[in-house]
Design an enzyme around this catalytic site. Structure first.
Site, short mmCIF file in Angstrom:
data_model
loop_
_atom_site.label_atom_id
_atom_site.label_comp_id
_atom_site.label_asym_id
_atom_site.label_seq_id
_atom_site.Cartn_x
_atom_site.Cartn_y
_atom_site.Cartn_z
N ALA A 185 -57.59 -103.71 35.94
CA ALA A 185 -57.37 -102.73 37.01
C ALA A 185 -58.67 -102.09 37.50
O ALA A 185 -58.65 -101.23 38.37
CB ALA A 185 -56.42 -101.65 36.51
N ASP A 211 -69.21 -104.03 30.43
CA ASP A 211 -68.84 -102.61 30.38
C ASP A 211 -68.71 -102.06 28.96
O ASP A 211 -68.53 -100.85 28.78
CB ASP A 211 -67.50 -102.38 31.11
N GLY A 258 -59.89 -103.27 28.60
CA GLY A 258 -60.23 -104.25 27.56
C GLY A 258 -61.57 -103.95 26.92
O GLY A 258 -61.72 -104.02 25.70
N LYS A 277 -62.62 -95.80 32.30
CA LYS A 277 -63.77 -95.37 33.13
C LYS A 277 -63.48 -95.63 34.60
O LYS A 277 -62.64 -96.47 34.96
CB LYS A 277 -65.06 -96.08 32.70
P1 ATP Z 1 -63.71 -103.83 34.10
O1 ATP Z 1 -63.47 -102.56 34.86
O2 ATP Z 1 -64.56 -103.65 32.86
O3 ATP Z 1 -64.13 -104.99 34.95
P2 ATP Z 1 -60.88 -104.29 34.06
O4 ATP Z 1 -60.27 -102.93 33.93
O5 ATP Z 1 -60.89 -104.83 35.44
O6 ATP Z 1 -62.32 -104.27 33.43
P3 ATP Z 1 -59.63 -105.15 31.65
O7 ATP Z 1 -58.38 -104.35 31.58
O8 ATP Z 1 -60.75 -104.71 30.78
O9 ATP Z 1 -60.13 -105.28 33.15
O10 ATP Z 1 -59.22 -106.68 31.37
C1 ATP Z 1 -59.91 -107.76 31.92
C2 ATP Z 1 -59.37 -109.02 31.30
O11 ATP Z 1 -59.60 -108.99 29.90
C3 ATP Z 1 -57.87 -109.21 31.50
O12 ATP Z 1 -57.67 -110.35 32.27
C4 ATP Z 1 -57.27 -109.37 30.12
O13 ATP Z 1 -56.44 -110.50 29.99
C5 ATP Z 1 -58.47 -109.51 29.19
N1 ATP Z 1 -58.32 -108.69 27.97
C6 ATP Z 1 -58.72 -109.06 26.77
N2 ATP Z 1 -58.48 -108.11 25.86
C7 ATP Z 1 -57.88 -107.10 26.51
C8 ATP Z 1 -57.39 -105.83 26.11
N3 ATP Z 1 -57.44 -105.42 24.84
N4 ATP Z 1 -56.86 -105.02 27.07
C9 ATP Z 1 -56.82 -105.42 28.35
N5 ATP Z 1 -57.26 -106.62 28.78
C10 ATP Z 1 -57.80 -107.46 27.88
#
Ligand code: ATP
Length: 315
Positions: A131, A170, A136, A43
């Protein structure tokens, strides 16, 4: 909630979340020797308004979220060996134990719904971690939907959303998909009109951004773009959608990582309708009318950061 949002809620078609997350085999039930393979979509935040800090430390926000075609793949099957639960992940940097949201979601359902068969989940990562693209959270949502389907648990969407919320703000959006207004800490969702198709270039610099630190440094305020964004969506006007991109967290993250501003500027210079940061960063997205311009921009952007994806909006 303002009247514009209510109007949209009343006129929105009902959302078939199964269509967003799943690619079901004909008969996925374990008794049929089946498995489920789910696409866990990424997203972006077209708008992210930080409204106020709450007493529990979280921030109330208003955000327009859009699902993209870039996805991880989550394959859930009955395990051949008798391990209770096993997660195999294509990215060795990601833990597979209880720190992984897939493991958390699976173990929760196994316990709550008394699932006795051993489960094996294979997670193929494409969405970069931490990112701002909800990788996740989306894996977590796909796991909840997949186990629900595989074991015929018949858990309704609203219950899955309540369960998902405990694993991340999210996750409910990742279950719902499409285009939605997120309020509260992101868990209160209102489906918005269908987003017109658009090519989206993602640039994901390989830097670590602490979401909590960015939120804490951000000065809450109210931007006036949400109503204009909803009107643009209702009219299906891509240029107006792009014109209203806004992210209250961007100033804070850009101060720490100026490469983000550089990526935004370069996308616009190369022909993006507009570009902005997603979530708390560091990913930047640009909207393009045609694929060729997006491809040419991708080549230029790769001189700034190696991690880019040309993808598209999905509903
Ligand atoms: P958001 O945009 O929802 O804030 P994000 O893209 O910034 O999320 P994610 O990639 O969802 O971040 O990951 C956030 C944290 O969750 C990471 O530090 C990671 O270690 C942990 N995590 C746990 N499970 C997963 C997974 N299946 N894939 C990615 N990260 C994961």
């Amino acid at each position: 909630m303002d009247s514009k949002v209510q109007d949209v809620r009343l006129s929105s078609p009902s959302v078939n979340f199964m269509a967003h997350v799943c690619a079901y085999p004909k008969d996925p039930r374990p008794s049929a020797g089946g498995f489920v393979q789910m696409r866990a979509f990424s997203k972006i935040n077209l708008i992210l308004d930080v409204l106020r800090k709450r007493s529990d430390g979280y921030h109330d926000l208003r955000s327009v979220m859009q699902m993209l075609a870039l996805h991880d793949t989550v394959t859930i099957s009955i395990s051949k060996n008798n391990n209770g639960f096993q997660l195999i992940c294509s990215d060795p940097a990601l833990p597979t134990d209880d720190r992984n949201l897939v493991t958390k979601a699976a173990k929760f359902l196994i316990k709550e719904y008394n699932i006795v068969q051993p489960i094996c989940i294979q997670l193929e990562k494409r969405i970069p971690q931490a990112a701002g693209l909800a990788g996740g959270s989306s894996d977590c949502a796909a796991t909840l939907v997949g186990i629900n389907q595989l074991f015929d648990l018949n858990i309704p969407l609203h219950t899955l959303m309540e369960i998902g919320q405990r694993f991340g703000a999210d996750v409910p959006f990742c279950l719902l998909g499409g285009t939605a207004l997120a309020e509260g800490i992101g868990e209160k969702l209102t489906p918005l009109p269908v987003h017109p198709h658009c090519w989206v270039l993602l640039a994901c610099p390989d830097i670590y951004v602490s979401t909590a630190a960015i939120f804490n440094k951000c000065k809450p305020g109210v931007s006036n773009n949400i109503d204009d964004m909803i009107t643009a969506l209702a009219k299906g006007n891509l240029r107006d959608i792009a014109k209203n991109f806004n992210n209250d967290l961007a100033d804070v993250t850009i101060k720490l990582h100026p490469i983000i501003q550089k990526l935004i500027n370069e996308m616009i210079t190369q022909g993006a309708m507009n570009a902005a940061m997603s979530g708390s960063g560091p990913s930047v997205f640009g909207y393009f009318l045609d694929k060729e311009t997006a491809k040419k921009t991708q080549v230029k952007i790769e001189n700034i950061t190696g991690r880019t994806f040309l993808t598209e909006t999905i509903n």
